[in-house]
Write an enzyme that holds these catalytic residues in place. Structure first.
Site, mmCIF file in Angstrom:
data_model
loop_
_atom_site.group_PDB
_atom_site.id
_atom_site.type_symbol
_atom_site.label_atom_id
_atom_site.label_comp_id
_atom_site.label_asym_id
_atom_site.label_seq_id
_atom_site.Cartn_x
_atom_site.Cartn_y
_atom_site.Cartn_z
ATOM 1 N N HIS A 196 -8.382 -4.677 -1.015
ATOM 2 C CA HIS A 196 -7.091 -4.275 -0.472
ATOM 3 C C HIS A 196 -6.727 -5.157 0.739
ATOM 4 C CE1 HIS A 196 -4.097 -1.041 -0.617
ATOM 5 N NE2 HIS A 196 -4.140 -0.954 0.709
ATOM 6 N N SER A 229 0.825 -1.194 0.000
ATOM 7 C CA SER A 229 0.000 0.000 0.000
ATOM 8 C C SER A 229 0.873 1.263 0.000
ATOM 9 C CB SER A 229 -0.967 -0.039 1.188
ATOM 10 O OG SER A 229 -1.958 0.939 1.071
ATOM 11 N N ASP A 246 -9.834 -3.777 -5.635
ATOM 12 C CA ASP A 246 -9.187 -2.654 -4.950
ATOM 13 C C ASP A 246 -9.335 -1.389 -5.794
ATOM 14 O OD1 ASP A 246 -7.612 -1.032 -3.353
ATOM 15 O OD2 ASP A 246 -5.765 -2.178 -3.643
#
Length: 404
Positions: A326, A189, A296
């Site tokens: 995610h 991320s 995502d």
């Protein structure tokens, strides 16, 4: 009228999966969500100190893998605005003897996720232990500063300090590492964002790491549900783990409104906030493995970063994890897709750091028994957006194709 002896019906779920997601999400993820997460208040709906309390962004990780040692070090910060002059790093060292070439262990610098707002040095220890144990690589993770107390570019400055320390001669001796020839940058991320920015910065020093390992990276902080040449924000804006509202919450903490009162935002096109806007020489970037969740919101910007590498002639192995939102990487203990994601990173890191060695040997030594096929490789050669533009002669200036 209900019988007084009848059981009381359960209250309605507080945060059920959105109707736009239910039919597309991985059934295994949905089952785990409905059992463990459906009544947990999302972090962007509660006070920040509560969201930070555990350091765990999502439950479901596998156990720590066996390593020789896990040690913490404090190193000096160079940012004069930092309230704390010291930066904490954690070092995972593999079992066994250092490689026989006499130059030390390969090393991977890893940055945790959390939207630049959440997480700490404990957040992704499991992933770090897998990379260390299964790829026989020293892994160093960093407790970089978080927003809103420390907005952009504090995290970037801390990442650079950690990288500078890691590549210093005295650190090479201390950790018995070969950061000159066998260095990788990794993260999930926002941590993947930091890894990419570090690779881009290193081109100015003519230093090229062996590999970028990126899971669900944030590559473009200018995008939202409406301002987007891609489809993943609109398609997945109500997905669990990282719905659009949560991403805006993260972004507004890290890249806030100008405190001068002008009403303008921090420059979200700054390449150290949005690496796809980088104007450097893309041919000098290292090869990458990029893992993306099919559900995502960040899926397409991650794919696009891989496409920019592809157009520059840089190897980019990009995978969509089917039905995944995610954060699948940190749920490898409960998701087959998470297990495969961690396995893909470990295999690729080992392959790059020990060329010519047997992948089966890595698996056997790590107790690795194989993984199901939850991933789909992205084929840029068959994608007209990238296949056509790869023929351009000036491959260095690929950023002119950001909007394709």
């Amino acid at each position: 009228m209900m019988d007084e002896n009848s059981p009381t019906p359960p209250p309605p779920a507080a945060y059920p999966l959105h109707e736009s997601i239910v039919d597309r999400i991985d059934p295994q993820y949905a089952a785990y969500y409905n059992e463990h997460l459906i009544n947990q208040q999302p972090v962007h709906f509660q006070p920040l100190h509560i969201s930070r309390a555990s350091g765990i962004l999502l439950p479901g990780a596998s156990p720590l893998q066996p390593v020789a040692s896990i040690k913490d070090y404090t190193i000096p910060r160079t940012d004069p605005s930092a309230r704390d002059p010291e930066l904490l790093v954690r070092v995972f060292t593999p079992l066994g003897n250092t490689p026989q070439d006499g130059r030390g262990w390969p090393v991977c610098l890893y940055f945790h996720g959390g939207g630049f707002v959440l997480g700490n040095i404990d957040t992704e220890n499991v992933v770090c232990s897998h990379l260390c144990s299964r790829a026989k690589t020293v892994v160093v993770t960093v407790e970089y500063r978080l927003a809103p107390e420390n907005p952009f570019p504090a995290a970037v400055n801390d990442a650079w300090d950690a990288l500078s320390w890691l590549t210093a001669p005295e650190t090479k001796t201390l950790l018995r590492i070969n950061s000159a020839d066998k260095l990788a940058l990794a993260g999930s991320s926002c941590g993947a964002t930091l890894a990419v920015v570090m690779c881009q910065r290193l081109t100015k020093l003519n230093i090229k790491p062996r590999l970028q390992l990126l899971s669900t990276p944030i590559m473009d902080n200018t995008l939202d549900e409406k301002n987007n040449p891609h489809s993943s924000w609109a398609q997945n804006q109500f997905a669990p783990a990282l719905p659009a509202a949560k991403m805006h919450w993260f972004r507004n903490h890290y890249l806030p409104v100008d405190v001068s009162g002008s009403g303008s935002f921090t420059n979200r096109q700054d390449p150290e906030a949005s690496p796809v806007f980088w104007k450097g020489d893309w041919t000098k970037l290292p090869a990458a493995i990029i893992l993306l969740g099919e559900l995502d919101i960040l899926r397409d910007e991650g794919k696009h970063y891989g496409g920019l590498l592809y157009m520059a002639g840089v190897r980019a192995d990009v995978y969509f994890l089917r039905g995944q939102p995610h954060c699948f990487l940190s749920m490898d203990g409960v998701l087959k897709a998470g297990e495969q994601a961690v396995g893909l990173l470990c295999e690729r890191l080992y392959e790059v750091m020990y060329p010519g060695s047997s992948g089966d040997k890595m698996g056997a030594e790590a107790g690795y028994t194989g993984i199901v096929d939850c991933a789909e490789a992205v084929d840029y050669a068959s994608d007209p957006h990238y296949r056509v533009h790869k023929d351009i002669k000036n491959k260095c200036d690929v950023t002119q194709y950001i909007g394709i």
